[in-house]
Design an enzyme around this catalytic site. Sequence first.
Site, PDB file in Angstrom:
ATOM      1  N   PHE A  42      34.362  -4.945 -79.324  1.00 47.30           N
ATOM      2  CA  PHE A  42      33.718  -6.093 -79.965  1.00 47.30           C
ATOM      3  C   PHE A  42      32.202  -6.131 -79.790  1.00 47.30           C
ATOM      4  CE2 PHE A  42      37.714  -7.350 -77.711  1.00 47.30           C
ATOM      5  CZ  PHE A  42      38.559  -7.061 -78.772  1.00 47.30           C
ATOM      6  N   CYS A  43      31.565  -4.967 -79.750  1.00 51.88           N
ATOM      7  CA  CYS A  43      30.098  -4.898 -79.560  1.00 51.88           C
ATOM      8  C   CYS A  43      29.675  -5.662 -78.310  1.00 51.88           C
ATOM      9  CB  CYS A  43      29.341  -5.439 -80.780  1.00 51.88           C
ATOM     10  SG  CYS A  43      29.595  -4.456 -82.240  1.00 51.88           S
ATOM     11  N   ALA A  44      30.507  -5.610 -77.296  1.00 52.69           N
ATOM     12  CA  ALA A  44      30.170  -6.251 -76.019  1.00 52.69           C
ATOM     13  C   ALA A  44      30.709  -5.339 -74.922  1.00 52.69           C
ATOM     14  CB  ALA A  44      30.787  -7.638 -75.942  1.00 52.69           C
ATOM     15  N   HIS A  53      26.107  -7.231 -77.997  1.00 55.46           N
ATOM     16  CA  HIS A  53      24.948  -6.328 -78.031  1.00 55.46           C
ATOM     17  C   HIS A  53      23.766  -6.937 -78.790  1.00 55.46           C
ATOM     18  CE1 HIS A  53      27.946  -2.770 -77.484  1.00 55.46           C
ATOM     19  NE2 HIS A  53      27.829  -3.508 -76.402  1.00 55.46           N
TER      20      HIS A  53
END
Length: 427
Positions: free
Chosen positions: A383-385, A139
């Site tokens: 995982f912020c993805a 992100h």
Amino acid sequence: MSIATTERTAVCLTPTVRSTPVALGPLAAVTGADEYAPLRDGATVRYANFDYAASAPALIEVQNAVQEALGEYASVHRGAGHLSQRSTSRYEQAREIVAEFVGARADDHVIFTGNTTDSINLLAACVPGEVVVLDCEHHANLLPWKKIGARVISAPLSIEGTLEVLEKELSSRPAALVSVTGASNVTGEVLPIRRLAALAHRHGARIAVDGAQLVPHRRISLRESGVDYLAFSGHKLYAPFGSGVLVGRADWFDEAEPVRCGGGASYEVIGTPVAKTVEVAWHTGPARHEAGSPNVLGAVAIGAACEAIARLGEDAIARHERFLTDLLLTSLERIDGVRTLKIWADSTERVGIVAFTVEGRAPREVAEFLSSEYGIGVRDGKFCAHPVVNRLGCYDGAVRASIGLGTGENDVRRLVRALEDLSARQK
Ligand SMILES: Cc1ncc(COP(=O)(O)O)c(C=O)c1O
């Protein structure tokens, strides 16, 4: 199955670790290496850290450098006093070390930021045109671009396909910048940075690389790769003292309005009482984007990490990591119900990051089992993805084990044993 008795201790016994002569040990000494984790049954075991990709422990050299700098710490940049000059010199020396470490061109700026997120937000505020970005990004390399209206391209399931799609996008409509990850924080897969840089340049665009996961594992030279901008975080580079880096071509930085306005970024501010306003003349150079009192210790830590990693040598790091990553991957692939993740079918290179799912088990359940039964720390979630993890079919997330300089073969073997144990248990 259980943890080898060499690593596990009963409660209240002094922890001892017997070395296994045949096993590959850690490549470098890091803080927290002797930490013992409590287990569910009351025993303790040496903590096995598989969460380097989120935040790595400090290298001992980094800890020592920070300790030394702390002994002489004082204000920087504006002081004539002895310690102020010592701190200023350490801060500027760190900048030079970083420039050397990433093969910066002579006229590139090295700007100290808070972390990779901060670096990419800063670059997003400086780009004088359109930006193209892939949807498989963390992100931090997606949302700052979305905010300024970037074109987000869906990355196909092969690297060759991804290059083709980018080529097509840039041929149909020019852009000022393409921003890509150096290594995926989900799967560790490495993108062909030189080819991407050449592709972007062919179409008159510049390229920025999110190096958060690449720089701790592989040397990258801006000069040799053609990369225009590189962002990374100290805390993923064994320097967890609150600093990050943005390095790259000077012109956009010098022409952009500072994002953070204040002292240090301005060299003259003139009050104009009649017009009831003030006029500001901003510095050019890194100072323009480093308003406020800088994080000297954070910069010193990054400089010390770069020096220590350079001393270890690229080959030794790659050998260590490749051995452990291959061992982990091949072992996981043999365990019933464990699926390892890959974004690009034709990728051949990866850094020490392996994401996986365990059939019938929620990622958080796996992570809690590893921690409470085996003293192993991994990361679970998306995982912020989110876009790429969803695209891999992991709507509930996955588990990620990441390896670093303090990881040894015994750690990997313990993780494998733990997952074998979990897989064999009845649900
Ligand atoms: C690939 C990648 N980019 C950017 C970031 C953001 O880094 P930071 O949280 O240090 O800003 C991360 C963090 O995990 C990452 O893995």
